[in-house]
Each structure stands twice: as C-alpha cells, then as structure tokens.
Design a protein around this motif. Structure first.
Motif, PDB file in Angstrom:
ATOM      1  N   LEU A  67       0.831  -1.212   0.000  1.00  0.00           N
ATOM      2  CA  LEU A  67       0.000   0.000   0.000  1.00  0.00           C
ATOM      3  C   LEU A  67       0.864   1.261   0.000  1.00  0.00           C
ATOM      4  O   LEU A  67       0.659   2.191  -0.802  1.00  0.00           O
ATOM      5  CB  LEU A  67      -0.920  -0.004   1.226  1.00  0.00           C
ATOM      6  N   LEU A  68       1.841   1.312   0.895  1.00  0.00           N
ATOM      7  CA  LEU A  68       2.713   2.477   0.971  1.00  0.00           C
ATOM      8  C   LEU A  68       3.574   2.608  -0.272  1.00  0.00           C
ATOM      9  O   LEU A  68       3.828   3.721  -0.755  1.00  0.00           O
ATOM     10  CB  LEU A  68       3.596   2.385   2.222  1.00  0.00           C
ATOM     11  N   ALA A  69       4.030   1.460  -0.796  1.00  0.00           N
ATOM     12  CA  ALA A  69       4.848   1.513  -2.002  1.00  0.00           C
ATOM     13  C   ALA A  69       4.060   2.072  -3.182  1.00  0.00           C
ATOM     14  O   ALA A  69       4.583   2.862  -3.979  1.00  0.00           O
ATOM     15  CB  ALA A  69       5.380   0.126  -2.334  1.00  0.00           C
ATOM     16  N   MET A  70       2.786   1.704  -3.310  1.00  0.00           N
ATOM     17  CA  MET A  70       1.950   2.249  -4.388  1.00  0.00           C
ATOM     18  C   MET A  70       1.669   3.727  -4.149  1.00  0.00           C
ATOM     19  O   MET A  70       1.631   4.523  -5.091  1.00  0.00           O
ATOM     20  CB  MET A  70       0.640   1.470  -4.473  1.00  0.00           C
ATOM     21  N   LEU A  71       1.462   4.106  -2.893  1.00  0.00           N
ATOM     22  CA  LEU A  71       1.172   5.500  -2.579  1.00  0.00           C
ATOM     23  C   LEU A  71       2.340   6.405  -2.957  1.00  0.00           C
ATOM     24  O   LEU A  71       2.146   7.512  -3.481  1.00  0.00           O
ATOM     25  CB  LEU A  71       0.849   5.634  -1.088  1.00  0.00           C
ATOM     26  N   TYR A  72       3.563   5.945  -2.711  1.00  0.00           N
ATOM     27  CA  TYR A  72       4.748   6.754  -3.000  1.00  0.00           C
ATOM     28  C   TYR A  72       5.298   6.486  -4.405  1.00  0.00           C
ATOM     29  O   TYR A  72       5.690   7.410  -5.113  1.00  0.00           O
ATOM     30  CB  TYR A  72       5.844   6.468  -1.966  1.00  0.00           C
ATOM     31  N   GLY A  73       5.351   5.224  -4.785  1.00  0.00           N
ATOM     32  CA  GLY A  73       6.033   4.863  -6.027  1.00  0.00           C
ATOM     33  C   GLY A  73       5.317   5.266  -7.290  1.00  0.00           C
ATOM     34  O   GLY A  73       5.939   5.391  -8.349  1.00  0.00           O
ATOM     35  N   THR A  74       4.013   5.477  -7.233  1.00  0.00           N
ATOM     36  CA  THR A  74       3.267   5.877  -8.431  1.00  0.00           C
ATOM     37  C   THR A  74       3.203   7.396  -8.579  1.00  0.00           C
ATOM     38  O   THR A  74       2.369   7.899  -9.341  1.00  0.00           O
ATOM     39  CB  THR A  74       1.835   5.307  -8.377  1.00  0.00           C
ATOM     40  N   GLY A  75       4.081   8.119  -7.888  1.00  0.00           N
ATOM     41  CA  GLY A  75       4.083   9.574  -7.981  1.00  0.00           C
ATOM     42  C   GLY A  75       4.236  10.103  -9.399  1.00  0.00           C
ATOM     43  O   GLY A  75       3.451  10.951  -9.840  1.00  0.00           O
ATOM     44  N   PRO A  76       5.230   9.623 -10.178  1.00  0.00           N
ATOM     45  CA  PRO A  76       5.343  10.115 -11.565  1.00  0.00           C
ATOM     46  C   PRO A  76       4.109   9.804 -12.413  1.00  0.00           C
ATOM     47  O   PRO A  76       3.703  10.628 -13.244  1.00  0.00           O
ATOM     48  CB  PRO A  76       6.576   9.374 -12.091  1.00  0.00           C
ATOM     49  N   LEU A  77       3.503   8.633 -12.221  1.00  0.00           N
ATOM     50  CA  LEU A  77       2.286   8.309 -12.960  1.00  0.00           C
ATOM     51  C   LEU A  77       1.162   9.285 -12.629  1.00  0.00           C
ATOM     52  O   LEU A  77       0.446   9.759 -13.525  1.00  0.00           O
ATOM     53  CB  LEU A  77       1.851   6.870 -12.642  1.00  0.00           C
ATOM     54  N   CYS A  78       1.025   9.609 -11.364  1.00  0.00           N
ATOM     55  CA  CYS A  78      -0.001  10.584 -10.955  1.00  0.00           C
ATOM     56  C   CYS A  78       0.275  11.959 -11.560  1.00  0.00           C
ATOM     57  O   CYS A  78      -0.663  12.650 -11.985  1.00  0.00           O
ATOM     58  CB  CYS A  78      -0.058  10.688  -9.433  1.00  0.00           C
ATOM     59  N   SER A  79       1.556  12.341 -11.618  1.00  0.00           N
ATOM     60  CA  SER A  79       1.903  13.632 -12.215  1.00  0.00           C
ATOM     61  C   SER A  79       1.509  13.682 -13.684  1.00  0.00           C
ATOM     62  O   SER A  79       0.959  14.682 -14.171  1.00  0.00           O
ATOM     63  CB  SER A  79       3.408  13.893 -12.066  1.00  0.00           C
ATOM     64  N   VAL A  80       1.791  12.610 -14.402  1.00  0.00           N
ATOM     65  CA  VAL A  80       1.427  12.551 -15.823  1.00  0.00           C
ATOM     66  C   VAL A  80      -0.086  12.623 -15.987  1.00  0.00           C
ATOM     67  O   VAL A  80      -0.603  13.345 -16.861  1.00  0.00           O
ATOM     68  CB  VAL A  80       1.998  11.264 -16.453  1.00  0.00           C
ATOM     69  N   MET A  81      -0.830  11.888 -15.160  1.00  0.00           N
ATOM     70  CA  MET A  81      -2.291  11.883 -15.265  1.00  0.00           C
ATOM     71  C   MET A  81      -2.876  13.261 -14.964  1.00  0.00           C
ATOM     72  O   MET A  81      -3.804  13.720 -15.643  1.00  0.00           O
ATOM     73  CB  MET A  81      -2.868  10.845 -14.302  1.00  0.00           C
ATOM     74  N   VAL A  82      -2.334  13.935 -13.953  1.00  0.00           N
ATOM     75  CA  VAL A  82      -2.839  15.263 -13.600  1.00  0.00           C
ATOM     76  C   VAL A  82      -2.544  16.264 -14.705  1.00  0.00           C
ATOM     77  O   VAL A  82      -3.403  17.071 -15.083  1.00  0.00           O
ATOM     78  CB  VAL A  82      -2.225  15.723 -12.258  1.00  0.00           C
ATOM     79  N   ASN A  83      -1.322  16.233 -15.238  1.00  0.00           N
ATOM     80  CA  ASN A  83      -0.967  17.158 -16.314  1.00  0.00           C
ATOM     81  C   ASN A  83      -1.741  16.875 -17.596  1.00  0.00           C
ATOM     82  O   ASN A  83      -1.902  17.776 -18.429  1.00  0.00           O
ATOM     83  CB  ASN A  83       0.539  17.091 -16.587  1.00  0.00           C
ATOM     84  N   ARG A  84      -2.219  15.666 -17.753  1.00  0.00           N
ATOM     85  CA  ARG A  84      -2.951  15.310 -18.970  1.00  0.00           C
ATOM     86  C   ARG A  84      -4.452  15.535 -18.834  1.00  0.00           C
ATOM     87  O   ARG A  84      -5.096  16.074 -19.747  1.00  0.00           O
ATOM     88  CB  ARG A  84      -2.682  13.831 -19.318  1.00  0.00           C
ATOM     89  N   PHE A  85      -5.046  15.148 -17.706  1.00  0.00           N
ATOM     90  CA  PHE A  85      -6.501  15.183 -17.567  1.00  0.00           C
ATOM     91  C   PHE A  85      -7.006  16.173 -16.518  1.00  0.00           C
ATOM     92  O   PHE A  85      -8.205  16.453 -16.481  1.00  0.00           O
ATOM     93  CB  PHE A  85      -7.032  13.780 -17.213  1.00  0.00           C
ATOM     94  N   GLY A  86      -6.141  16.667 -15.635  1.00  0.00           N
ATOM     95  CA  GLY A  86      -6.593  17.552 -14.580  1.00  0.00           C
ATOM     96  C   GLY A  86      -6.819  16.808 -13.276  1.00  0.00           C
ATOM     97  O   GLY A  86      -6.889  15.575 -13.233  1.00  0.00           O
TER      98      GLY A  86
END
Length: 510
Positions: A67-86
C-alpha cells in the motif's frame, strides 16, 4: 475536455486564499487521512487473515508495505495523469479504484488476492487522490498556504484515531470480509472529495477586452503551440529541489520506524497489549494539534522566508527525540517519548510539502511531488525492513531507535547546510543604508535632479546675457507697472490705518 483546459491554466490564476479554497481544504483533509491512516488501519485485520489463510505475520505485513509503495512509487504516474486530464477526473477515478480494491478483497481466496486487491488496486486509488489534492491546495492558497498545509496534514492522525477503532468494531461484528466491504464503501467518499476540486477560473473581463483577446487568439491559432510536458524533469536543474529530494529520502529511512516499533518496545518491557497500544493513541492526539500549530507558525512573516530552516529544526527535533527515546526503560519514559515524538512528527508532516511548494513554485509542483514521492518510495521499502533486520540481529530496540534518529538528524544537516552554502539569497531590501534613512539608489536620483536644476539655471543665465547683445547692446526697459517700491507700499498701508479707512480685502490683507 473543457475541464482539462481550465485545470491546466489554473496555475496562472491568482490564488484566492479562501472562498471555495476552504472546501478544497476539507477535501484534502479527508484524502490525507485516508492515504496515511488506511495502511495502518488495515493491520487490525491481520490476525484474522493469518487464521484464514494460514500464513505468518510477515506475510500479512506485506499488505501495508505494498500500500505504501503504491502510494509513494506511483508519484510520476499521478503527475502525468494530472498534467494530462486535470485533478478532478483523476481523483474521482482514484476513488473508484480505492473502493473497488477493498470490495474485491472481501471475496479473496488467498493472500495473493489480498496483495493485488488491497495493496495494488486500493493503493493506486489512494495515490491518485493524494497527490492531486495537494496540487489543488497549492493552487487555492498562497498567503495562507502554510496554515492550509498544516490543517490538511492533521487529517492523518485524525483518521488514524477514527479508522483503527472502527476496524476493530467491524471485525468483531462482521468479520474481516464484511469489514473490507464496508471500508470499500467508506472509500467512495474519495470520489465526493474529488468532485469538490473545482478548477480555478480567472475573473470575467469586459466585452472590449474579450473582443481583443478573441482577435489575438485567432492570430495565435495559426502559430504552432508547444506541447505541454507531462512530466517536467527540468526541476532537477533547481539546486533547491535536488537538495530537498536527497534530504527527504534520507529522512524517510528513519521517520516511520519509531511508530512501527514503539508498541512492540512496550510489550518487550512486559506491559499489557492495551496499555502498549495506548502509546500510539497518545502520539496521534499530540500530532493532531501539532500540525495546525506548526502551520500557523510557518505562516508568520518572519518565519516563512526561512521555512526551510524551520523544517530542518523539526527534523533535528524528531531525530533527537529518537536518540533520547532509545534510553527509555519504563512505561512513563515511553509516554514522554511519544509526547515529544508527536510534536516533532507533526511539525515534519506540516512542513514537508509546504517547503517543496516554496522551492519549485505552483507550475512545477505537480511534477516535483511525483518525482520526490518516487524517491521516497525506495526509502519506505528499505527503512522499516532494515530496522527489523537490525532488531533480529541485536535483539535490542535501543539500536533501532538510534539508527532512526541518526538518519533523520543526517537529513536535517544535509538540508540546512546545503541550503546555506549553495543557495544564493536574493536580497529583498538594499543593504547599503545611510544614516538619514536614504539608500544609495535614492541618493543617486537626488544628485541627478540637482545637476539638472543647475544646468537649467546656467542655460537661463547665458540666455539673459546674450539677449542684450541681440538687441544691439541696449536693454529693454521694464514697464512701470512692474516696478514697485516696497517703502511706498508700507507708507500707504500705515496712512490708511491712521485714517481708519482700512478695507479688508483678501488681496491686500497681510
């Protein structure tokens, strides 16, 4: 995707520091609570899972780790999703993933299913909520941002104090499967919090300005627009960001170790389970008040420009608390340790993202936080397991607390020292001041004005001297009306006063 366009441009709109921002703050408070407290709240069901699937405690501990690894490790993926879709659509999809993972886990038939459903799916859903909520908080608050960060960070201890007892009640009443199903329904509140993240829009402009902008936009449509970066790696060119990222990674190695081992430390000293578990409650209650208080202090005019050094002090305070806490030999000493650790832990939690926002700014924060969380994910996976191996090798909790304290203090030294040595200060006020309060720039302006006045006077004198020569050397006589004798004026006034014929005229009244 009209919402996407608005969300992308919201960083250029001035932060309102209030209004709908307080609603955004509430949503961020809830999301932060779920993200940080949920991995610990799930541990309430570990005994039932051990009995159900016939596994060991170390096997169930992987659920929280994933759980913690997904919360921290998917940071770049979340950044890409936010910059793409809001932010808003990403958070609502993340809420669905978080809920779906717990619901599917209630039908699990092996521990591997729990890993995939709770660890991967729910962890990804919480990550898609946590990072965008911080981005929206940064966009809505500027002057009051330290206080807003402190209040939002307080969601973690509040949710921990609420979810852990709730998990015990659900396990007792409905079993672990029913508890997972109900918790999945509770996580649907992440979708509601995501719906609160309304993109910022600029003020309405008059029709004339709109017509001008429409004409300008029509011309710009023919020009090729640069593509927006989904993940901006240029943040690594910023020395402040690199220093922060390295220091935060070192800090995470030891920051989460004491809360994990303090209960076991108390049990090793032969104290009851309930009494040992009370230590975390004390730590959480202190943490609730420490985070908003630290955010309020960080927002002061004198403190805010030096927020990096306040963050360094918080880490030194936390690390020193670990070092002193390693000497605890009874329950009273552990209670004192939890009080001071709660204060320092709350200070670190309130300042860590505020400092990052200050360093990189609003535009680069979505990419910066994703990259920082990815680096911290590696430390999260290494920190607690390495402390556990040290405990297995030495059989002494003192060494675990000493290791954690040294790591956090080292992070503080790296952050403060490197910022002092390698970050150039941009003076807001001129250093050179004169005794009469006028600085050098103002003095130069005054000298220029004096020179201009002198030059004008010299030019006028030259013109007056050259004027008689132009008229053949004869000066033109002045009119008689211009020539006035001051003595005659005084005699005239005194005579009128003696005769009693004084007339109060504003033009002659002296």
């Amino acid at each position: 995707m009209g919402g996407v366009a608005l969300d992308d441009g919201s960083s250029r709109v001035k932060a309102p520091d209030g209004g709908w921002g307080w609603v955004v703050l509430f949503g961020c408070f809830v999301i932060t609570g779920f993200s940080y407290a949920f991995p610990k709240a799930v541990s309430v069901f570990f005994k039932e899972l051990i009995r159900e699937f016939g596994v060991g405690y170390s096997d169930t501990a992987w659920i929280s780790s994933i759980l913690l690894a997904m919360l921290y490790g998917t940071g770049p993926l979340c950044s890409v999703m936010v910059n793409r879709f809001g932010c808003r659509p990403v958070m609502m999809v993340g809420g669905l993933f978080a809920s779906l993972g717990m619901i599917l886990a209630s039908f699990a038939t092996s521990i591997i299913h729990i890993y995939l459903c709770v660890g991967v799916i729910t962890g990804l859903g919480l990550a898609l909520n946590f990072q965008p909520s911080l981005i929206m908080l940064n966009r809505y608050f500027s002057e009051k941002r330290p206080l807003a960060n402190g209040l939002a960070a307080a969601g973690s201890p509040v949710a921990l104090c609420a979810l852990s007892p709730l998990g015990q009640v659900l396990q007792y009443e409905y079993g672990w499967r029913g508890g997972f199903l109900i918790l999945g329904g509770i996580l649907l509140n992440c979708c509601a919090c995501g719906a609160l993240m309304r993109p910022l829009t600029g003020p309405k402009k008059p029709e004339g300005e709109l017509a001008i902008e429409e004409g300008a936009s029509a011309e710009e449509t023919n020009k090729p627009k640069p593509k927006a970066k989904l993940l901006d790696f240029t943040v690594f060119r910023d020395r402040g960001f690199v220093i922060y990222a390295v220091a935060a990674t070192i800090m995470v190695l030891g920051l989460f170790v004491p809360p994990v081992f303090v209960v076991s430390y108390a049990k090793d000293l032969k104290y009851e389970d309930n009494k040992s578990a009370l230590l975390l409650t004390i730590l959480g209650m202190i943490d609730i008040f420490a985070r908003p208080t630290c955010g309020l202090i960080a927002g002061l005019k004198w403190v805010r420009p030096r927020c990096v050094y306040l963050f360094s002090f918080a880490m030194i305070f936390n690390g020193t608390t670990d070092l002193v806490g390693s000497l605890a030999k009874d329950y009273g000493a552990l209670v004192v340790f939890c009080i001071f650790f709660g204060i320092s832990y709350g200070m670190v939690g309130a300042l860590q993202f505020e400092v990052l926002m200050t360093i990189v700014g609003t535009d680069k924060f979505p990419s910066a936080i994703g990259l920082v969380l990815l680096m911290e994910a590696m430390a999260v996976l290494v920190g607690p397991p390495s402390a556990g191996r040290l405990l297995d090798a030495t059989k002494d909790y003192k060494n675990v607390f000493l290791l954690a304290g040294c790591e956090v203090v080292l992070a503080a030294v790296v952050l403060a020292t490197c910022n002092f040595l390698f970050i150039k200060k941009t003076p807001q006020e001129p250093d050179a001041k004169l005794e009469n309060g006028i600085d050098t720039t103002e003095m130069e302006q005054l000298n220029k004005l004096e020179q201009e006045v002198v030059e004008k006077e010299v030019v006028e004198e030259v013109k007056e001297k050259e004027a008689p020569k132009a008229n053949g050397g004869v000066e033109e006589p002045r009119p008689d009306s211009v020539m006035v004798d001051s003595g005659e004026v005084e005699r005239f006034l005194t005579e009128r006063e003696q005769n009693g014929d004084v007339v109060s005229n504003p033009e002659t009244n002296l």
